[in-house]
Write an enzyme that holds these catalytic residues in place. Structure first.
Site, PDB file in Angstrom:
ATOM      1  N   ASP A  28       0.845  -1.199   0.000  1.00  8.98           N
ATOM      2  CA  ASP A  28       0.000   0.000   0.000  1.00  8.98           C
ATOM      3  C   ASP A  28       0.881   1.249   0.000  1.00  8.98           C
ATOM      4  O   ASP A  28       0.546   2.261  -0.623  1.00  8.98           O
ATOM      5  CB  ASP A  28      -0.918   0.000   1.238  1.00  8.98           C
ATOM      6  CG  ASP A  28      -2.233   0.723   1.015  1.00  8.98           C
ATOM      7  OD1 ASP A  28      -2.358   1.434   0.017  1.00  8.98           O
ATOM      8  OD2 ASP A  28      -3.131   0.584   1.866  1.00  8.98           O
ATOM      9  N   HIS A 220      -8.262  -1.255   8.580  1.00  7.47           N
ATOM     10  CA  HIS A 220      -7.260  -0.711   7.656  1.00  7.47           C
ATOM     11  C   HIS A 220      -7.533   0.787   7.523  1.00  7.47           C
ATOM     12  O   HIS A 220      -8.351   1.212   6.727  1.00  7.47           O
ATOM     13  CB  HIS A 220      -7.440  -1.435   6.307  1.00  7.47           C
ATOM     14  CG  HIS A 220      -6.505  -1.021   5.224  1.00  7.47           C
ATOM     15  ND1 HIS A 220      -5.424  -1.787   4.824  1.00  7.47           N
ATOM     16  CD2 HIS A 220      -6.496   0.060   4.403  1.00  7.47           C
ATOM     17  CE1 HIS A 220      -4.799  -1.199   3.819  1.00  7.47           C
ATOM     18  NE2 HIS A 220      -5.432  -0.070   3.542  1.00  7.47           N
ATOM     19  N   HIS A 222      -6.454   4.686   6.850  1.00  5.51           N
ATOM     20  CA  HIS A 222      -5.531   5.688   6.308  1.00  5.51           C
ATOM     21  C   HIS A 222      -5.646   6.921   7.208  1.00  5.51           C
ATOM     22  O   HIS A 222      -6.697   7.188   7.786  1.00  5.51           O
ATOM     23  CB  HIS A 222      -5.854   5.978   4.844  1.00  5.51           C
ATOM     24  CG  HIS A 222      -5.410   4.866   3.931  1.00  5.51           C
ATOM     25  ND1 HIS A 222      -4.216   4.898   3.255  1.00  5.51           N
ATOM     26  CD2 HIS A 222      -5.984   3.678   3.627  1.00  5.51           C
ATOM     27  CE1 HIS A 222      -4.082   3.785   2.555  1.00  5.51           C
ATOM     28  NE2 HIS A 222      -5.142   3.015   2.761  1.00  5.51           N
ATOM     29  N   CYS A 253      -3.583   5.355  -2.154  1.00  4.99           N
ATOM     30  CA  CYS A 253      -4.151   4.496  -3.191  1.00  4.99           C
ATOM     31  C   CYS A 253      -4.145   5.309  -4.479  1.00  4.99           C
ATOM     32  O   CYS A 253      -4.726   6.403  -4.518  1.00  4.99           O
ATOM     33  CB  CYS A 253      -5.570   4.066  -2.833  1.00  4.99           C
ATOM     34  SG  CYS A 253      -6.339   3.148  -4.187  1.00  4.99           S
TER      35      CYS A 253
END
Ligand code: HMG
Ligand code: MG
Length: 311
Positions: A28, A220, A222, A253
């Site tokens: 990522d 997950h 960010h 992303c």
């Protein structure tokens, strides 16, 4: 080490005793770098992360090389990478072509990645919300047949830059489809980092109501708006014990412009240490690795803990 470079440990009731850190920096993180990182640097990065005690290292993606040129060297990376004993090296695969490439590389663990929204399914996978499942179905079936473990990621669980709010019920319904397909674990992605702790509770409630319990879940986050650590604590309080993070806070992303780095692994480790939750990672070795990686990338690490320890 100075005495201010360790948190005071204050064990807290109601948290998991141990957390599995699912390290995604090499995937990522590096998928979103403007520059393509040389394969030997990736090998050294992963090798140092394993030596720092991380037990799960998402290594790369077998996606279309034109969509993510930063990870076009996936096969070469895995051919060169020395595997540390006891370390799991999952990879992303979107479709059967990706699975074929991953099987050729000898992987044992794959992750498919779905979208909770129509727009991101289109932008990230060139599919509709429904046809992404048509693409995943044979991937999961064949992967399980081959004895692989399969994780399911779900993106845009806490908001979508094109569609705005995403209902927790919608997230839970699409997540349930990933579990029903055969994914052993569902990772709930806050791709653009807009979630807040109460929202985490709402999404976990909706997942529970859809029959997906915390034992099947990972989070997950960010860190776009600085909420990743608070959101993680909210999830830990609910019993989630698998947390995705990226060394030094690398990440984003490429198909969601407002996505920035993941929760930094060092920031997570600092908090877990203070809470008395076991994780198995050597914070000094990890921060030294992220500081080294930041030098390779030519810019400082966004992790507050890396800057405090190594600045
Ligand atoms: P498509 O253009 O619809 O592909 O892309 P297609 O199925 O029409 O195939 C077109 C051509 O590509 C064919 O070649 C295929 O063989 C080839 P041709 O026959 O024309 O010569 N091809 C491939 N080649 C190599 N490897 C492959 C592959 N697949 C097809 N795997 C596709 C569909 C899914 C491939 C594309 O949309 C894609 O690669 N998307 C990946 C995007 C991506 O990697 N995004 C970042 C990861 S997700 C993320 O970061 C979020 C996450 O962190 C969680 C969160 O934060 O929310 C996980
Ligand atoms: Mg992500």
């Amino acid at each position: 080490m100075r005495r201010d470079q360790l948190p005071m440990v204050q064990p807290t009731v109601g948290l998991p005793e141990r957390v599995t850190i699912y390290e995604v920096g090499a995937r990522d993180g590096l998928q979103n770098e403007a520059a393509v990182v040389p394969v030997e640097v990736k090998v050294e990065f992963l090798t140092r992360l394993a030596a720092a005690g991380l037990g799960v290292l998402e290594a790369t993606s077998f996606v279309h090389p034109k969509w993510v040129p930063q990870l076009a060297d996936a096969a070469e990376l895995l051919a060169r990478l020395p595997r540390a004993a006891g370390v799991d090296y999952p990879v992303l695969v979107p479709n059967e072509r990706g699975l074929d490439r991953a099987l050729d590389a000898g992987v044992e663990h794959v992750a498919i990645f779905a979208s909770a929204t129509e727009t991101f399914a289109q932008r990230n996978l060139n599919r509709t919300l429904d046809t992404q499942f048509t693409m995943f179905e044979p991937v999961v079936g064949r992967a399980l047949q081959a004895g692989l473990r399969v994780r399911g990621y779900l993106s845009m669980c806490f908001g979508d830059p094109w569609e705005g709010a995403v209902a927790p019920k919608q997230v839970a319904a699409v997540g349930r489809r990933l579990i029903d397909l055969g994914c052993a674990q569902l990772s709930l992605g806050d791709t653009i980092g807009t979630g807040t702790p109460g929202h985490v509770d709402a999404v976990l409630d909706a997942c529970g109501a859809a029959g997906v319990g915390v034992a099947q879940l990972a989070v997950h986050f960010h860190d776009t708006y600085g909420q990743a650590l608070a959101n993680t604590l909210a999830a830990l309080r609910r019993g989630v014990s698998v947390v995705d993070a990226s060394a030094g806070g690398l990440g984003g992303c490429p198909y969601a412009e407002s996505a920035t780095g993941n929760l930094a692994t060092e920031d997570l480790v600092w908090m877990l240490d203070g809470l008395g939750v076991a994780h198995g990672v050597d914070l000094d070795a990890l921060a030294a690795t992220s500081a080294w990686m930041a030098e390779q990338l030519g810019r400082p690490s966004p992790s507050r803990v890396v800057r405090a320890l190594r600045g």
